[in-house]
Design an enzyme around this catalytic site. Structure first.
Site, PDB file in Angstrom:
ATOM      1  N   GLU A 123      45.587  37.488  29.907  1.00  0.00           N
ATOM      2  CA  GLU A 123      44.499  37.186  30.850  1.00  0.00           C
ATOM      3  C   GLU A 123      44.994  36.373  32.046  1.00  0.00           C
ATOM      4  OE1 GLU A 123      41.991  33.922  30.669  1.00  0.00           O
ATOM      5  OE2 GLU A 123      42.467  33.384  28.593  1.00  0.00           O
ATOM      6  N   LYS A 135      38.906  25.075  20.840  1.00  0.00           N
ATOM      7  CA  LYS A 135      39.126  23.644  21.043  1.00  0.00           C
ATOM      8  C   LYS A 135      37.811  22.906  20.942  1.00  0.00           C
ATOM      9  CE  LYS A 135      40.905  24.490  25.113  1.00  0.00           C
ATOM     10  NZ  LYS A 135      40.368  25.857  25.172  1.00  0.00           N
TER      11      LYS A 135
END
Ligand code: PSU
Ligand code: MN
Length: 304
Positions: free
Chosen positions: A26, A160
């Site tokens: 990406e 995260k």
């Protein structure tokens, strides 16, 4: 129909034509996930690692309204340096193309474009998820819905804790997206190996994982898979240090009223600042680690 919008780099086209393993990468991580010039250095090194493990890298972005599958060194530099590169998720694709703009693709948009190009394996750092406080803000990344519908496997270092890891896993369960962890039962938390949550399956053998992907898609079970690959122990962050930084960053984001697509880039940059660059070093290393596993998985997928 869709081919008229897409330019595939010769190296990638050749690999696809010869049915050789290709790994999608990406570009939001380059333009909005890391500071210059480390972002460009990392993007280059990730491509090298994919090659070293016998697959062809295809970094995906939109340049002047053209979808690019596979980028040049100059393209990577532009994405890392230019200030006016848009963050492009599913809803943005049509307009970034129509307006002829430069766009860095998120996990969701990269999955869509990888799928169109026939690439099944995609490596990144971290996926988007359900944000903390989502019951108030409704902020749930479009990445999760994409994982429910688009047939691309995503290797990441977990979720995260700027996000609500538990709610993210619940959402993925509801959508029928398999969540696995590599070499461990525990789903990793990006900067740290432990999240306190278990993955659905532990994977110790990439051949078995490749077989599971074939089985999923052969059966017509639409959607992707989240493959959580924990950061190496040597580069893991101290959980107290990272938790404190995340809390401070979240507080500042709330104070400044930052929301929507700006929140993830804001938090990432703030955390780098608050940890004096330590989180950036961890972030870079975990992406390298994912590139290695992703390339090996792409090879296994093509051999099975
Ligand atoms: N997590 C990171 N680095 C990133 C991102 C997430 O550690 O660069 C990017 C990815 O491109 C992901 C996007 O798809 O943020 C999610 O943004 P949002 O939460 O606005 O959907
Ligand atoms: Mn969001």
């Amino acid at each position: 129909m869709f081919k008229q919008y897409i330019d595939i780099a010769p190296e990638v086209q050749k690999a696809l034509d010869n049915n050789q393993p290709v790994v999608a990468l990406e570009s939001t991580i380059i333009s909005h996930g890391m500071p210059y010039p480390k972002n460009v250095e990392t993007a280059r090194e990730v491509e090298q690692i994919v090659r070293k493990y016998s697959a062809t890298p295809a970094t995906i972005a939109i340049l002047n309204g053209r979808i690019k599958i596979g980028l040049t060194e100059a393209d990577l530099e532009l994405l890392g340096k230019e200030k006016n590169v848009q963050k492009v998720s599913r809803r943005d694709l049509p307009f970034i193309i129509a307006k002829g703009l430069n766009g860095a693709t998120t996990v969701a948009a990269t999955m869509i474009l990888a799928d169109l190009a026939g690439i099944r394996i995609f490596v990144t750092g971290g996926i988007g998820g359900v944000h903390r406080g989502a019951s108030e803000t409704f902020d749930i990344s479009a990445d999760l819905q994409e994982l429910a519908t688009t047939d691309v496997a995503v290797i990441c270092a977990g979720v995260k804790s700027i996000l609500d890891i538990g709610l993210t896993l619940e959402y993925l369960e509801t959508q029928g997206v398999p969540v696995v962890a590599v070499g461990t039962k525990e789903f990793p938390a990006f900067y740290t190996r432990k999240s306190g949550f278990e993955a659905d399956y532990q994977v110790d053998d990439l051949g078995e994982l490749a077989k599971a992907l074939h089985a999923k898609w052969d059966l017509g079970l639409k959607g992707g898979m989240v493959i959580g690959n924990p950061i190496d122990k040597a580069f893991e962050m101290d959980s107290d240090i990272i938790d404190t930084a995340i809390q401070l960053a979240l507080k500042e984001a709330r104070k400044k009223g930052i929301q929507g697509k700006d929140i993830t880039p804001f938090l990432l940059a703030k955390i780098v600042e608050l940890t004096s660059g330590q989180s950036l070093d961890s972030n870079i290393q975990l992406v390298y680690n994912n590139a290695k596993i992703g390339a090996q998985l792409a090879v296994a997928y093509h051999n099975s």
